[in-house]
Design an enzyme around this catalytic site. Structure first.
Site, PDB file in Angstrom:
ATOM      1  N   LYS A   1       1.704  -2.579   6.734  1.00 20.73           N
ATOM      2  CA  LYS A   1       2.213  -2.368   5.378  1.00 20.73           C
ATOM      3  C   LYS A   1       3.688  -1.927   5.409  1.00 20.73           C
ATOM      4  O   LYS A   1       4.468  -2.284   4.525  1.00 20.73           O
ATOM      5  CB  LYS A   1       1.353  -1.346   4.633  1.00 20.73           C
ATOM      6  CG  LYS A   1      -0.095  -1.821   4.395  1.00 20.73           C
ATOM      7  CD  LYS A   1      -0.176  -3.111   3.573  1.00 20.73           C
ATOM      8  CE  LYS A   1      -1.611  -3.481   3.256  1.00 20.73           C
ATOM      9  NZ  LYS A   1      -1.728  -4.721   2.455  1.00 20.73           N
TER      10      LYS A   1
ATOM     11  N   SER B   1       0.869  -1.176   0.000  1.00 18.05           N
ATOM     12  CA  SER B   1       0.000   0.000   0.000  1.00 18.05           C
ATOM     13  C   SER B   1       0.902   1.220   0.000  1.00 18.05           C
ATOM     14  O   SER B   1       2.076   1.127   0.407  1.00 18.05           O
ATOM     15  CB  SER B   1      -0.842   0.001   1.281  1.00 18.05           C
ATOM     16  OG  SER B   1      -1.398   1.297   1.510  1.00 18.05           O
TER      17      SER B   1
ATOM     18  N   TYR C   1      -2.857  -0.790  10.514  1.00 22.17           N
ATOM     19  CA  TYR C   1      -2.759  -1.012   9.062  1.00 22.17           C
ATOM     20  C   TYR C   1      -1.427  -0.466   8.521  1.00 22.17           C
ATOM     21  O   TYR C   1      -0.710  -1.158   7.783  1.00 22.17           O
ATOM     22  CB  TYR C   1      -3.940  -0.332   8.371  1.00 22.17           C
ATOM     23  CG  TYR C   1      -4.016  -0.572   6.875  1.00 22.17           C
ATOM     24  CD1 TYR C   1      -4.617  -1.717   6.358  1.00 22.17           C
ATOM     25  CD2 TYR C   1      -3.479   0.345   5.968  1.00 22.17           C
ATOM     26  CE1 TYR C   1      -4.684  -1.941   4.990  1.00 22.17           C
ATOM     27  CE2 TYR C   1      -3.547   0.133   4.596  1.00 22.17           C
ATOM     28  CZ  TYR C   1      -4.152  -1.005   4.110  1.00 22.17           C
ATOM     29  OH  TYR C   1      -4.225  -1.227   2.751  1.00 22.17           O
TER      30      TYR C   1
HETATM   31  P1  NAD Z   1     -11.296  -6.043  -0.299  1.00 23.74           P
HETATM   32  O1  NAD Z   1     -11.852  -5.894   1.051  1.00 23.74           O
HETATM   33  O2  NAD Z   1     -12.178  -5.901  -1.496  1.00 23.74           O
HETATM   34  O3  NAD Z   1     -10.524  -7.427  -0.434  1.00 23.74           O
HETATM   35  C1  NAD Z   1      -9.778  -8.009   0.608  1.00 23.74           C
HETATM   36  C2  NAD Z   1      -9.822  -9.504   0.442  1.00 23.74           C
HETATM   37  O4  NAD Z   1      -9.042 -10.121   1.479  1.00 23.74           O
HETATM   38  C3  NAD Z   1     -11.255 -10.052   0.588  1.00 23.74           C
HETATM   39  O5  NAD Z   1     -11.450 -11.071  -0.359  1.00 23.74           O
HETATM   40  C4  NAD Z   1     -11.245 -10.616   2.005  1.00 23.74           C
HETATM   41  O6  NAD Z   1     -12.197 -11.637   2.209  1.00 23.74           O
HETATM   42  C5  NAD Z   1      -9.819 -11.168   2.046  1.00 23.74           C
HETATM   43  N1  NAD Z   1      -9.392 -11.526   3.389  1.00 23.74           N
HETATM   44  C6  NAD Z   1      -9.514 -10.797   4.535  1.00 23.74           C
HETATM   45  N2  NAD Z   1      -9.029 -11.516   5.570  1.00 23.74           N
HETATM   46  C7  NAD Z   1      -8.595 -12.696   5.068  1.00 23.74           C
HETATM   47  C8  NAD Z   1      -7.999 -13.849   5.630  1.00 23.74           C
HETATM   48  N3  NAD Z   1      -7.748 -13.928   6.960  1.00 23.74           N
HETATM   49  N4  NAD Z   1      -7.667 -14.880   4.821  1.00 23.74           N
HETATM   50  C9  NAD Z   1      -7.919 -14.826   3.490  1.00 23.74           C
HETATM   51  N5  NAD Z   1      -8.491 -13.760   2.893  1.00 23.74           N
HETATM   52  C10 NAD Z   1      -8.820 -12.709   3.682  1.00 23.74           C
HETATM   53  O7  NAD Z   1     -10.099  -4.971  -0.373  1.00 23.74           O
HETATM   54  P2  NAD Z   1      -9.033  -4.661  -1.517  1.00 23.74           P
HETATM   55  O8  NAD Z   1      -8.984  -3.202  -1.641  1.00 23.74           O
HETATM   56  O9  NAD Z   1      -9.248  -5.483  -2.728  1.00 23.74           O
HETATM   57  O10 NAD Z   1      -7.691  -5.110  -0.775  1.00 23.74           O
HETATM   58  C11 NAD Z   1      -6.770  -6.046  -1.304  1.00 23.74           C
HETATM   59  C12 NAD Z   1      -5.361  -5.697  -0.844  1.00 23.74           C
HETATM   60  O11 NAD Z   1      -4.996  -4.436  -1.401  1.00 23.74           O
HETATM   61  C13 NAD Z   1      -5.218  -5.547   0.675  1.00 23.74           C
HETATM   62  O12 NAD Z   1      -3.978  -6.106   1.081  1.00 23.74           O
HETATM   63  C14 NAD Z   1      -5.222  -4.042   0.881  1.00 23.74           C
HETATM   64  O13 NAD Z   1      -4.524  -3.662   2.040  1.00 23.74           O
HETATM   65  C15 NAD Z   1      -4.485  -3.611  -0.378  1.00 23.74           C
HETATM   66  N6  NAD Z   1      -4.718  -2.197  -0.714  1.00 23.74           N
HETATM   67  C16 NAD Z   1      -5.938  -1.733  -1.130  1.00 23.74           C
HETATM   68  C17 NAD Z   1      -6.075  -0.395  -1.440  1.00 23.74           C
HETATM   69  C18 NAD Z   1      -7.376   0.211  -1.923  1.00 23.74           C
HETATM   70  O14 NAD Z   1      -7.426   1.438  -2.106  1.00 23.74           O
HETATM   71  N7  NAD Z   1      -8.410  -0.560  -2.166  1.00 23.74           N
HETATM   72  C19 NAD Z   1      -4.991   0.477  -1.322  1.00 23.74           C
HETATM   73  C20 NAD Z   1      -3.778  -0.025  -0.888  1.00 23.74           C
HETATM   74  C21 NAD Z   1      -3.648  -1.373  -0.593  1.00 23.74           C
END
Ligand code: NAD
Length: 279
Positions: free
Chosen positions: A181, A164, A177
């Site tokens: 990261k 992130s 969080y």
């Molecule tokens: P999201 O909530 O749509 O997806 C997260 C996924 O992780 C879901 O499928 C959830 O069920 C799964 N998950 C949670 N706990 C789990 C566990 N214990 N075991 C297995 N799966 C688990 O969110 P997203 O935005 O798609 O996030 C995906 C990744 O991207 C994350 O690591 C998040 O930190 C990172 N991220 C997202 C953003 C953003 O703006 N959306 C920005 C920076 C980083």
């Protein structure tokens, strides 16, 4: 060209990953979902990991199978050592091996530090950081066992850590969080240094603000989106396909010499936009 246009999909559908076996954690939502689909479109067989929401995971599997590759869903909590070990072992049984591990699963449990419970702290660290350690460890064992197969890829395996911008940007109200990261950044670099001699490439993708359920509050109203756009010099909120395309490139031999790097995919969010007019 929009990130999710047919044209851009054409670019990454060039069968860059034909014959490779990929596992994506948290692949039934948001970035993980788009990534699993993009890897399948690029020719990889894909394991769609999920922790809850089997129906969504099975829909992703069906979409991936539409590209003529193999896919199945697998329930496992990435913070549980036995479940991660079993997930990778089953993949080796089913697909013969693993070439690409995308450690994507992640969550937030936000609170001011004075209100944050130990449970909130531990939950985020255990999924976002320990989960990535476990997934990296189990896939590295298989990469080392199998070694390089030249017809498949120049490297013995790829680990892609979903980080992130908060790997480097502090984030008040989210100390669990941001710490997870920041930890992912050092996990990735240390593993990259340790595993590069085995021809394993470890890298991170660091998304900025991407429209997914994890950050719905940040973009679901026009006011919130206007606020958010102030932080993004490129002036658009990202789509899951922006990240999925970066993962496909990172996993492919096009980037075979990229080792231990974080690729920020953030519309310039890490460029200190507050200094564009001040400072
Ligand atoms: P999201 O909530 O749509 O997806 C997260 C996924 O992780 C879901 O499928 C959830 O069920 C799964 N998950 C949670 N706990 C789990 C566990 N214990 N075991 C297995 N799966 C688990 O969110 P997203 O935005 O798609 O996030 C995906 C990744 O991207 C994350 O690591 C998040 O930190 C990172 N991220 C997202 C953003 C953003 O703006 N959306 C920005 C920076 C980083």
């Amino acid at each position: 060209m929009a990130a999710n246009s047919d044209e851009s999909r054409g670019v990454v559908s060039a069968q860059l990953l034909r014959g490779q076996k990929a596992l994506v954690t948290g692949a039934n939502s948001g970035i993980g979902l788009a990534t699993a689909v993009a890897l399948g479109r690029a020719g990889a067989d894909v394991v769609v990991n999920y922790v809850v929401g089997q129906d969504e995971a099975d829909k992703v599997v069906e979409e991936i199978k539409g590209f003529g590759v193999r896919a199945y869903s697998y329930q496992a909590d990435v913070s549980d050592e036995d479940q991660v070990t079993a997930m990778v072992a089953r993949m080796v049984e089913e697909f013969g091996t693993i070439d690409i591990m995308v450690a994507n699963a992640g969550l937030q449990r936000d609170a001011a530090v004075t209100e944050m419970s130990l449970a909130q702290w531990e939950k985020v660290i255990s999924v976002n950081l320990t989960g990535q350690f476990l997934c990296a460890r189990e896939s590295a064992k298989e990469f080392i066992r199998r070694g390089v197969v030249e017809e498949v890829s120049r490297s013995a395996g790829k680990i892609i850590c979903m980080s992130s911008v908060h790997q480097i940007i502090p984030w008040a109200g989210h100390v669990n969080y941001a710490s997870s990261k920041g930890g992912v950044g050092m996990l990735m670099q240390t593993l990259a240094q340790e595993l590069a001699p085995k021809r394993i490439r470890v890298n991170a993708i660091a998304p900025g603000a991407i429209r997914t359920p994890i950050n719905r509050d940040a973009w679901s109203t026009p006011e919130a989106e206007t606020d958010l756009l102030r932080l993004i010099p490129y002036h658009r909120v990202g789509d899951p396909d922006d990240i999925a395309n970066a993962v496909v490139a990172m996993a492919s031999d096009l980037l075979d010499y990229v080792v231990g790097t974080t690729l920020y995919v953030d519309g310039g969010m890490t460029l200190f936009p507050g200094f564009a007019t001040g400072g």
